[in-house]
Write a protein that holds these residues in place. Structure first.
Motif, PDB file in Angstrom:
ATOM      1  N   ARG B 154       0.845  -1.209   0.000  1.00  0.00           N
ATOM      2  CA  ARG B 154       0.000   0.000   0.000  1.00  0.00           C
ATOM      3  C   ARG B 154       0.875   1.252   0.000  1.00  0.00           C
ATOM      4  O   ARG B 154       1.884   1.300   0.695  1.00  0.00           O
ATOM      5  CB  ARG B 154      -0.898   0.008   1.238  1.00  0.00           C
ATOM      6  CG  ARG B 154      -1.904  -1.134   1.208  1.00  0.00           C
ATOM      7  CD  ARG B 154      -2.818  -1.113   2.413  1.00  0.00           C
ATOM      8  NE  ARG B 154      -3.559  -2.375   2.482  1.00  0.00           N
ATOM      9  CZ  ARG B 154      -4.227  -2.774   3.557  1.00  0.00           C
ATOM     10  NH1 ARG B 154      -4.260  -2.018   4.646  1.00  0.00           N
ATOM     11  NH2 ARG B 154      -4.865  -3.926   3.549  1.00  0.00           N
ATOM     12  N   GLY B 155       0.453   2.244  -0.774  1.00  0.00           N
ATOM     13  CA  GLY B 155       1.200   3.498  -0.849  1.00  0.00           C
ATOM     14  C   GLY B 155       2.561   3.325  -1.505  1.00  0.00           C
ATOM     15  O   GLY B 155       3.504   4.036  -1.181  1.00  0.00           O
ATOM     16  N   LYS B 156       2.693   2.334  -2.401  1.00  0.00           N
ATOM     17  CA  LYS B 156       3.990   2.046  -3.025  1.00  0.00           C
ATOM     18  C   LYS B 156       3.951   2.351  -4.518  1.00  0.00           C
ATOM     19  O   LYS B 156       2.923   2.211  -5.175  1.00  0.00           O
ATOM     20  CB  LYS B 156       4.350   0.573  -2.847  1.00  0.00           C
ATOM     21  CG  LYS B 156       4.367   0.089  -1.420  1.00  0.00           C
ATOM     22  CD  LYS B 156       5.530   0.646  -0.639  1.00  0.00           C
ATOM     23  CE  LYS B 156       5.545   0.044   0.761  1.00  0.00           C
ATOM     24  NZ  LYS B 156       6.565   0.650   1.611  1.00  0.00           N
ATOM     25  N   GLU B 157       5.124   2.724  -5.033  1.00  0.00           N
ATOM     26  CA  GLU B 157       5.256   2.994  -6.460  1.00  0.00           C
ATOM     27  C   GLU B 157       5.577   1.705  -7.197  1.00  0.00           C
ATOM     28  O   GLU B 157       6.456   0.949  -6.772  1.00  0.00           O
ATOM     29  CB  GLU B 157       6.438   3.925  -6.722  1.00  0.00           C
ATOM     30  CG  GLU B 157       6.235   5.332  -6.281  1.00  0.00           C
ATOM     31  CD  GLU B 157       7.569   6.080  -6.291  1.00  0.00           C
ATOM     32  OE1 GLU B 157       8.433   5.775  -7.147  1.00  0.00           O
ATOM     33  OE2 GLU B 157       7.737   6.950  -5.432  1.00  0.00           O
ATOM     34  N   GLY B 158       4.879   1.508  -8.307  1.00  0.00           N
ATOM     35  CA  GLY B 158       5.150   0.327  -9.119  1.00  0.00           C
ATOM     36  C   GLY B 158       4.907   0.627 -10.578  1.00  0.00           C
ATOM     37  O   GLY B 158       4.585   1.762 -10.953  1.00  0.00           O
ATOM     38  N   VAL B 159       5.052  -0.395 -11.390  1.00  0.00           N
ATOM     39  CA  VAL B 159       4.879  -0.242 -12.831  1.00  0.00           C
ATOM     40  C   VAL B 159       3.828  -1.245 -13.298  1.00  0.00           C
ATOM     41  O   VAL B 159       3.832  -2.402 -12.878  1.00  0.00           O
ATOM     42  CB  VAL B 159       6.219  -0.507 -13.566  1.00  0.00           C
ATOM     43  CG1 VAL B 159       6.032  -0.450 -15.076  1.00  0.00           C
ATOM     44  CG2 VAL B 159       7.272   0.492 -13.117  1.00  0.00           C
ATOM     45  N   ILE B 160       2.933  -0.766 -14.149  1.00  0.00           N
ATOM     46  CA  ILE B 160       1.939  -1.678 -14.741  1.00  0.00           C
ATOM     47  C   ILE B 160       2.666  -2.595 -15.709  1.00  0.00           C
ATOM     48  O   ILE B 160       3.316  -2.123 -16.642  1.00  0.00           O
ATOM     49  CB  ILE B 160       0.866  -0.888 -15.541  1.00  0.00           C
ATOM     50  CG1 ILE B 160       0.119   0.091 -14.647  1.00  0.00           C
ATOM     51  CG2 ILE B 160      -0.070  -1.847 -16.282  1.00  0.00           C
ATOM     52  CD1 ILE B 160      -0.975  -0.482 -13.801  1.00  0.00           C
ATOM     53  N   GLU B 161       2.573  -3.889 -15.457  1.00  0.00           N
ATOM     54  CA  GLU B 161       3.234  -4.803 -16.370  1.00  0.00           C
ATOM     55  C   GLU B 161       2.270  -5.344 -17.411  1.00  0.00           C
ATOM     56  O   GLU B 161       2.626  -5.538 -18.563  1.00  0.00           O
ATOM     57  CB  GLU B 161       3.843  -5.963 -15.596  1.00  0.00           C
ATOM     58  CG  GLU B 161       4.646  -6.832 -16.538  1.00  0.00           C
ATOM     59  CD  GLU B 161       5.203  -8.060 -15.887  1.00  0.00           C
ATOM     60  OE1 GLU B 161       5.625  -7.954 -14.724  1.00  0.00           O
ATOM     61  OE2 GLU B 161       5.213  -9.110 -16.539  1.00  0.00           O
ATOM     62  N   ALA B 162       1.052  -5.602 -16.997  1.00  0.00           N
ATOM     63  CA  ALA B 162       0.087  -6.155 -17.946  1.00  0.00           C
ATOM     64  C   ALA B 162      -1.324  -5.857 -17.471  1.00  0.00           C
ATOM     65  O   ALA B 162      -1.564  -5.665 -16.276  1.00  0.00           O
ATOM     66  CB  ALA B 162       0.278  -7.659 -18.066  1.00  0.00           C
ATOM     67  N   THR B 186      -1.370  -6.537 -13.514  1.00  0.00           N
ATOM     68  CA  THR B 186      -0.193  -6.997 -12.780  1.00  0.00           C
ATOM     69  C   THR B 186       0.663  -5.760 -12.559  1.00  0.00           C
ATOM     70  O   THR B 186       1.019  -5.062 -13.516  1.00  0.00           O
ATOM     71  CB  THR B 186       0.614  -8.036 -13.585  1.00  0.00           C
ATOM     72  OG1 THR B 186      -0.184  -9.205 -13.743  1.00  0.00           O
ATOM     73  CG2 THR B 186       1.899  -8.411 -12.851  1.00  0.00           C
ATOM     74  N   VAL B 187       0.947  -5.458 -11.297  1.00  0.00           N
ATOM     75  CA  VAL B 187       1.790  -4.312 -10.971  1.00  0.00           C
ATOM     76  C   VAL B 187       3.061  -4.838 -10.324  1.00  0.00           C
ATOM     77  O   VAL B 187       3.005  -5.629  -9.382  1.00  0.00           O
ATOM     78  CB  VAL B 187       1.074  -3.343 -10.004  1.00  0.00           C
ATOM     79  CG1 VAL B 187       1.964  -2.150  -9.681  1.00  0.00           C
ATOM     80  CG2 VAL B 187      -0.242  -2.867 -10.597  1.00  0.00           C
ATOM     81  N   GLU B 188       4.196  -4.395 -10.851  1.00  0.00           N
ATOM     82  CA  GLU B 188       5.473  -4.871 -10.327  1.00  0.00           C
ATOM     83  C   GLU B 188       6.144  -3.775  -9.496  1.00  0.00           C
ATOM     84  O   GLU B 188       6.164  -2.609  -9.886  1.00  0.00           O
ATOM     85  CB  GLU B 188       6.387  -5.279 -11.495  1.00  0.00           C
ATOM     86  CG  GLU B 188       7.659  -5.952 -11.025  1.00  0.00           C
ATOM     87  CD  GLU B 188       8.561  -6.416 -12.171  1.00  0.00           C
ATOM     88  OE1 GLU B 188       8.310  -6.048 -13.334  1.00  0.00           O
ATOM     89  OE2 GLU B 188       9.524  -7.144 -11.871  1.00  0.00           O
ATOM     90  N   PHE B 189       6.662  -4.190  -8.339  1.00  0.00           N
ATOM     91  CA  PHE B 189       7.362  -3.267  -7.434  1.00  0.00           C
ATOM     92  C   PHE B 189       8.793  -3.774  -7.255  1.00  0.00           C
ATOM     93  O   PHE B 189       9.013  -4.991  -7.177  1.00  0.00           O
ATOM     94  CB  PHE B 189       6.708  -3.265  -6.049  1.00  0.00           C
ATOM     95  CG  PHE B 189       5.240  -2.992  -6.061  1.00  0.00           C
ATOM     96  CD1 PHE B 189       4.759  -1.698  -5.960  1.00  0.00           C
ATOM     97  CD2 PHE B 189       4.321  -4.040  -6.171  1.00  0.00           C
ATOM     98  CE1 PHE B 189       3.382  -1.448  -5.963  1.00  0.00           C
ATOM     99  CE2 PHE B 189       2.962  -3.799  -6.178  1.00  0.00           C
ATOM    100  CZ  PHE B 189       2.483  -2.498  -6.076  1.00  0.00           C
ATOM    101  N   SER B 190       9.721  -2.845  -7.098  1.00  0.00           N
ATOM    102  CA  SER B 190      11.084  -3.288  -6.789  1.00  0.00           C
ATOM    103  C   SER B 190      11.146  -3.666  -5.319  1.00  0.00           C
ATOM    104  O   SER B 190      10.388  -3.157  -4.489  1.00  0.00           O
ATOM    105  CB  SER B 190      12.086  -2.166  -7.092  1.00  0.00           C
ATOM    106  OG  SER B 190      11.876  -1.094  -6.188  1.00  0.00           O
ATOM    107  N   GLY B 191      12.091  -4.539  -4.982  1.00  0.00           N
ATOM    108  CA  GLY B 191      12.312  -4.891  -3.580  1.00  0.00           C
ATOM    109  C   GLY B 191      12.662  -3.647  -2.775  1.00  0.00           C
ATOM    110  O   GLY B 191      12.227  -3.478  -1.634  1.00  0.00           O
ATOM    111  N   ILE B 207       1.904  -7.958  -7.770  1.00  0.00           N
ATOM    112  CA  ILE B 207       0.585  -8.316  -7.236  1.00  0.00           C
ATOM    113  C   ILE B 207      -0.443  -8.143  -8.344  1.00  0.00           C
ATOM    114  O   ILE B 207      -0.173  -7.501  -9.363  1.00  0.00           O
ATOM    115  CB  ILE B 207       0.176  -7.419  -6.038  1.00  0.00           C
ATOM    116  CG1 ILE B 207       0.046  -5.954  -6.475  1.00  0.00           C
ATOM    117  CG2 ILE B 207       1.163  -7.567  -4.897  1.00  0.00           C
ATOM    118  CD1 ILE B 207      -0.629  -5.061  -5.440  1.00  0.00           C
ATOM    119  N   GLY B 208      -1.614  -8.722  -8.137  1.00  0.00           N
ATOM    120  CA  GLY B 208      -2.741  -8.415  -8.994  1.00  0.00           C
ATOM    121  C   GLY B 208      -3.481  -7.265  -8.323  1.00  0.00           C
ATOM    122  O   GLY B 208      -3.894  -7.395  -7.172  1.00  0.00           O
TER     123      GLY B 208
END
Lengths: 184, 230
Positions: B154-162, B186-191, B207-208
């Motif tokens: 929650r409240g995290k930056e990510g990238v839409i992958e699909a 599908t949203v991808e977040f860096s560690g 995550i979805g």
């Protein structure tokens, strides 16, 4: 627990909400039919049929020709020397049971659910898997309608093997991403 | 709901412990719970997310000490009581005290042969707001009701992958509201984004995520905020 389950079954049966014979069949279906060998077959086929592999990775849900289709959105993700995929459901037990049967106990357990997203390398080590430090780890948390199947890397030394022979190398854990395939 | 089922990133649960000898159901009652849950699900008294919420809302101490199928059983009893199908007095008595108030269509052998996950994919009410490659930020939500956005994301930056199609929105489905299909990504977040610098520089987690849980991430504004904090 046994008595409590039996009580609930009795109530629901007396009221006509469930049929005990049908309950027997459901148990049997999950124990012997649903998901058995599907994943193994998919992986072995993807290794030997590049066209199928491409379809699987592009749209897994619609690439499978089972009589029991995966209604939810299935995603197949490919392991390579550069990236290792691993699947978890931190919120519960979401799992592609149509292709892998019901999940093992550890998949639904607090240790796996809590740790897979924060320290996957330590988790992998507990499964006896050590990856090179430069291999990226990509964890898929199954939080919504999508389910993931990992397409593991094919072992070297298996050139020319038939689909059936390759299928014997595919382990369940290799399709969750907590294991690798067997060596020939 | 912020409860114990949302375990991602917690410490202290110990080693994983794979089993040498796996069986599908470790005792007959566990298989029975699974089959009862399936057969009850067929009555359409609750949605799949409603079922998840019944289990997630068990008291945390109960959730942690009960086995997986014991949790399902408790969730099932709770759901059946709430739906008015079984009374607490009947569960206590271990037998039916009243006839069913309706003749439901129940699961038959033919339905078992065709057990599969139902499809939650729906026609889209509107075009998708995001496309692959878009930078997004998950909302900082803390609803007391059901959500599938885990706390660690929650409240995290990510990238839409699909884009994964338009699906029944878990949050509204769980509380019995009308089906409310929303775009799923599908949203991808860096560690690094999720856990800070320590854990693993070569880690990413996806995550979805449903569209209502996402906002467009505006990098420029973000930078400005950070500067003003300094």
């Amino acid at each position: 627990m046994q008595a409590r389950v039996r009580a609930l079954e009795t109530i629901l049966t007396e009221k006509g909400y469930v049929d005990p014979n049908v309950l027997d069949r459901i148990v049997d279906a999950f124990e012997t039919k649903i998901g058995a060998r599907n994943g193994v077959r998919i992986v072995a086929r993807a290794w030997t049929d590049p066209e199928f592999e491409a379809r699987l990775l592009a749209d897994a849900t619609n690439s499978l020709g089972f009589s029991s289709p995966v209604g939810a959105h299935l995603i197949a993700v490919e392991n390579t020397p550069r990236i290792h995929n691993m699947v978890v459901c931190t919120l519960g037990s979401c799992y592609p049971w149509e292709v892998l049967r019901l999940p093992p106990v550890w998949y639904k357990s607090a240790p796996y659910r809590s740790r897979a997203v924060i320290e996957p390398r330590a988790v992998l080590a507990e499964f006896g898997v050590e990856l090179p430090a430069h291999t990226r780890i990509r964890v898929w948390d199954s939080t919504a309608a999508t389910r993931c199947l990992v397409l593991p890397m094919r072992s070297s030394g298996t050139e020319g093997w038939s689909e059936e022979r390759l299928a014997d190398l595919v382990t369940r854990d290799s399709m969750i991403g907590t294991g690798l395939v067997k060596s020939p | 709901m912020n409860s114990i089922h949302d375990m991602g990133g917690m410490h202290g649960f110990g080693p994983i412990g794979p089993e040498a000898d796996e069986t599908v159901f470790h005792s007959p009652w566990k298989g029975r719970v699974m089959s009862l849950y399936r057969a009850a699900g067929f009555l359409r008294l609750w949605t799949i997310d409603g079922g998840r919420a019944m289990i997630a809302s068990l008291p945390p101490a109960t959730y942690l000490t009960a086995s997986y199928y014991a949790r399902w059983l408790m969730g099932l009893e709770r759901g059946l009581e709430r739906a008015g199908v079984v009374g607490a007095d009947e569960i206590a008595a271990g037998r039916s005290l009243r006839p069913a108030h309706s003749r439901p269509r129940i699961m038959t052998a033919a339905n078992v042969a065709n057990i599969r996950r139902s499809s939650f994919e729906h026609p889209a009410p509107a075009p998708a707001r995001f496309k692959p490659g878009d930078r997004v930020r998950t909302l900082n939500l803390n609803p007391k009701t059901h959500t599938r956005l885990p706390r660690y994301a929650r409240g995290k930056e990510g990238v839409i992958e699909a884009i994964r199609g338009c699906h029944v929105f878990s949050d509204t489905a769980a509380i019995g509201a009308a089906e409310d299909p929303r775009w799923l990504y599908t949203v991808e977040f860096s560690g690094l984004q999720l856990w800070g610098a320590d854990p693993d520089p070569a880690l990413s987690v996806s995550i979805g995520a449903f569209e209502p849980d996402l906002a467009r991430h505006e990098r420029a504004r973000h930078r400005l905020c950070r500067d003003s904090v300094r």
